[in-house]
Scaffold this active site. Structure first.
Site, mmCIF file in Angstrom:
data_model
loop_
_atom_site.group_PDB
_atom_site.id
_atom_site.type_symbol
_atom_site.label_atom_id
_atom_site.label_comp_id
_atom_site.label_asym_id
_atom_site.label_seq_id
_atom_site.Cartn_x
_atom_site.Cartn_y
_atom_site.Cartn_z
ATOM 1 N N CYS A 31 5.695 4.258 -8.619
ATOM 2 C CA CYS A 31 4.338 3.946 -7.875
ATOM 3 C C CYS A 31 4.643 4.086 -6.214
ATOM 4 C CB CYS A 31 4.057 2.776 -8.379
ATOM 5 S SG CYS A 31 2.636 1.859 -7.372
ATOM 6 N N CYS A 34 3.528 1.269 -4.332
ATOM 7 C CA CYS A 34 4.081 0.129 -4.398
ATOM 8 C C CYS A 34 5.314 0.356 -3.269
ATOM 9 C CB CYS A 34 4.875 0.279 -5.704
ATOM 10 S SG CYS A 34 3.580 -0.306 -6.904
#
Length: 106
Positions: A31, A34
């Site tokens: 991600c 993230c």
């Protein structure tokens, strides 16, 4: 205090049983957003160490916890107080916004 890695096995003790609020960052290695917020969360964990613990749950390795809290999109940050989720924020944001949101819900 740096962010703390939490697993399915340690979630109940580290998060639900904590005597101070815990911000859980549900994330995954693949991600991009993230990874973008990770350094900000590290800094915030140092700056607010006396008020909150910041924990990270890798949803790919800890599927039980992710499923238990219905995590469908990441990054998802959930603030737990007294073992209960009280606030959440979805998506990446600049450090100032993340810290401001966290301070407003603590």
């Amino acid at each position: 205090m740096a962010t703390k890695a939490v697993t399915d096995a340690s979630f109940a003790t580290d998060v639900l049983g904590s005597d101070k609020p815990v911000l859980v960052d549900f994330w995954a290695d693949w991600c991009g957003p993230c990874k973008m917020i990770a350094p900000a969360l590290e800094e915030i964990s140092e700056e607010l160490a006396d008020q909150v613990t910041i924990a990270k749950v890798d949803i790919m390795e800890n599927t039980d916890t992710a499923a238990q809290f219905g995590v469908q999109s990441i990054p998802l940050m959930v603030l737990f107080k007294d073992g209960k989720p009280v606030a959440q924020k979805l998506g990446a944001a600049p450090k100032s916004q993340l810290k401001g949101w966290l301070e407003s819900v603590l």
